[in-house]
Structure formats: structure tokens, C-alpha cells
Design an enzyme around this catalytic site. Sequence first.
Site, PDB file in Angstrom:
ATOM      1  N   ILE A 151       0.861  -1.169   0.000  1.00  0.00           N
ATOM      2  CA  ILE A 151       0.000   0.000   0.000  1.00  0.00           C
ATOM      3  C   ILE A 151       0.904   1.228   0.000  1.00  0.00           C
ATOM      4  O   ILE A 151       2.063   1.161   0.425  1.00  0.00           O
ATOM      5  CB  ILE A 151      -0.974   0.030   1.202  1.00  0.00           C
ATOM      6  CG1 ILE A 151      -0.217  -0.070   2.541  1.00  0.00           C
ATOM      7  CG2 ILE A 151      -1.985  -1.087   1.095  1.00  0.00           C
ATOM      8  CD1 ILE A 151      -1.158  -0.016   3.750  1.00  0.00           C
ATOM      9  N   ASP A 152       0.383   2.333  -0.484  1.00  0.00           N
ATOM     10  CA  ASP A 152       1.200   3.531  -0.632  1.00  0.00           C
ATOM     11  C   ASP A 152       1.712   4.045   0.710  1.00  0.00           C
ATOM     12  O   ASP A 152       1.111   3.791   1.754  1.00  0.00           O
ATOM     13  CB  ASP A 152       0.385   4.646  -1.297  1.00  0.00           C
ATOM     14  CG  ASP A 152      -0.047   4.285  -2.703  1.00  0.00           C
ATOM     15  OD1 ASP A 152       0.579   3.406  -3.305  1.00  0.00           O
ATOM     16  OD2 ASP A 152      -1.022   4.896  -3.193  1.00  0.00           O
ATOM     17  N   LYS A 153       2.768   4.805   0.641  1.00  0.00           N
ATOM     18  CA  LYS A 153       3.368   5.398   1.836  1.00  0.00           C
ATOM     19  C   LYS A 153       2.327   6.146   2.672  1.00  0.00           C
ATOM     20  O   LYS A 153       2.250   5.970   3.888  1.00  0.00           O
ATOM     21  CB  LYS A 153       4.482   6.362   1.422  1.00  0.00           C
ATOM     22  CG  LYS A 153       5.018   7.230   2.547  1.00  0.00           C
ATOM     23  CD  LYS A 153       5.920   8.336   2.020  1.00  0.00           C
ATOM     24  CE  LYS A 153       6.274   9.330   3.112  1.00  0.00           C
ATOM     25  NZ  LYS A 153       7.046  10.481   2.596  1.00  0.00           N
ATOM     26  N   THR A 162      -0.940   5.910   2.577  1.00  0.00           N
ATOM     27  CA  THR A 162      -2.178   5.173   2.837  1.00  0.00           C
ATOM     28  C   THR A 162      -1.978   4.368   4.110  1.00  0.00           C
ATOM     29  O   THR A 162      -0.982   3.670   4.260  1.00  0.00           O
ATOM     30  CB  THR A 162      -2.514   4.222   1.669  1.00  0.00           C
ATOM     31  OG1 THR A 162      -2.720   4.992   0.487  1.00  0.00           O
ATOM     32  CG2 THR A 162      -3.767   3.416   1.970  1.00  0.00           C
ATOM     33  N   ARG A 180      -6.748   5.641  -6.224  1.00  0.00           N
ATOM     34  CA  ARG A 180      -6.499   7.070  -6.416  1.00  0.00           C
ATOM     35  C   ARG A 180      -6.692   7.467  -7.879  1.00  0.00           C
ATOM     36  O   ARG A 180      -7.320   8.491  -8.183  1.00  0.00           O
ATOM     37  CB  ARG A 180      -5.082   7.419  -5.943  1.00  0.00           C
ATOM     38  CG  ARG A 180      -4.864   7.147  -4.460  1.00  0.00           C
ATOM     39  CD  ARG A 180      -3.383   7.154  -4.091  1.00  0.00           C
ATOM     40  NE  ARG A 180      -2.785   8.457  -4.323  1.00  0.00           N
ATOM     41  CZ  ARG A 180      -1.474   8.671  -4.271  1.00  0.00           C
ATOM     42  NH1 ARG A 180      -0.641   7.668  -4.031  1.00  0.00           N
ATOM     43  NH2 ARG A 180      -0.996   9.881  -4.488  1.00  0.00           N
TER      44      ARG A 180
END
Length: 302
Positions: free
Chosen positions: A136-138, A140, A237
Site C-alpha cells: 500500500i502507498d506510503k 495510505t 487514487r
Amino acid sequence: MKTSTLECENSGERLDVFLASNIPELSRSTAQKLLTSGNVTLGGKPLTKNHRTSSGDVYIVTQEEPMELVAVPQNIPLDIVFEDHDVIVVHKPRAMVVHPAPGHPNGTLVNALLYHCGDSLSGIGGVKRPGIVHRIDKDTSGLIIAAKNDFAHFSLAEQLSSRTLTREYDAVVRGVLKKDSGTIDAPIGRHHIDRKRQAVTTQNSRTAITHYDVVSRYAGYTRVRCCLETGRTHQIRVHMAHIGHPILGDTVYGMKKPELGLSSQCLHACLLKFVHPTKGEQMVLTADLPEYFVNVLKRLKT
């Protein structure tokens, strides 16, 4: 050193744009740096960043080979939701990077997992991503699962590939969605100019499907629950921005300035559902909304 040879078919394009479009790992800014340092040549002569392409030109691009980052154990606290001999599921806080990368060699989730788990992480992800099944993104927050042995890793990866590993996200998006639910089926690939971004595109893209349900509506915003059928980089996103409802706080795909005090996306991985690799039991794990998300909802309600 790594050398690439590129033949141009079209004339008149900026060379930095051409390079970024044809070398996957190259951003436009990196291409400009290569041009400035004389690492792009035509007929043996270095080119400037103002150079424009001509059909039939053959460019030689020289790059430094990237150094392989090796993760080291670090004593970083983990919010563990579930752990046994096969898997570990943690609630990752916002602003934590999942694995070491240029600019983030330490302080990542992988560094913390190595300290906590010792040698009991799957080696399939390599020295940089041991045990990591999905990311998962930084910025998120929420649930992420790691495998503690190769058998568990293969099992979870197969569930991910067959789309039986369920991942759900809570998000707040800009604008008021009219439909109570929907499906976004739009292929995602790297942006043709900005190589650090993703985009809905038919060129060099992969199938991407996101299902969403409206949880609540506010003045100018909507809270939604998103379920990933596929797992492309930045998928939720990109998809929500594609339908005109970018995620609140997402300055990459939405508004360029912070909103409601948020300078990063209001996106939280709230649920994981999978079959345990060795026990065969259905696992359903959830993570409560973090403080930043709760505060946003309070502001929207008032």
C-alpha cells in the site's frame, strides 16, 4: 554502467519527453539530468535538454546501474493485528514506506518486520521485500499482510492472482457521488510524461477494476468503501480521479493544495479477507479508522 539504444520514429518531440516515454524507469526530470551531464549522445556527440527529435535518429543513453538496497532490522514498533507461524498482518501508519527505496533506505515496514520476525520471513520478495505479498502507498494507512515462509507466500500470492484475497478501503473523495454504488473498469499504466504517476490509458496498461459503495454524503464530499478486484499501483487514487472524484488530500491526482488540513490522501485499508495458507480457514481482519480519518469525518459532519 547501463547503456540503452533508442531509435526515433517521429520528429519534433522534446528529447527529455521522448526518453521518459521510452525508458520505463526514467522520469522526465531524470532524463533532463542525464542530458545535462552529457549522458545522451547522437553520433557520439552529447545533446542538450532543448534538443528535439528527428525521425531516424539513434540515441545512446548511459545510466548508472542502481544499487540494490538491502533491508536491515530496525526496532520500530508495529501495530500487529494478527500473527502466527505463517503470516503476520499489521496496521501500517500513514507516512510509513513499505520497503526500502531510493530516498527511503531505512525506517520502513520491512525494516520493522525483519527486527520483529528475525529470519522467519519468506525470502521470495528478495533482500528488499522479504515476505511482502502486496503493498500500500506510503501515505495510505491500514492493513498489510506479510508471509513468514515460502509456502504461505505462494498461497497468498495465488489468492491475490485469482482475486480471492479481498482488500477493502475507506476513503473520502471530493464531490458528491450520485450513484450509491458502481464499478470502475479502466486499464491503468504509467503516465506517458510523468513516469512517477499512473494513468488510465490503453498503452502499455493492465486491466484494473475497482468497486465502490457510498457510505455517507457531505457538503462537497463523499465517504466511500472501495473493493479492489485488481491491485495496480495507485489504483483507487487513479480510478476515483478518473471519474471526477479524486481522493481528499491527494495532491498528485487531485487538488494541488492541502484541503481540510490534509496534505496526503484520505485512504485507509480497512479490511483483509483471505484463506489461511495452512489451516484453510477464512480469515477476516479489520482495522479501525485512524485518528486523522476520524478528524476529517468530524469536520465534514459539522
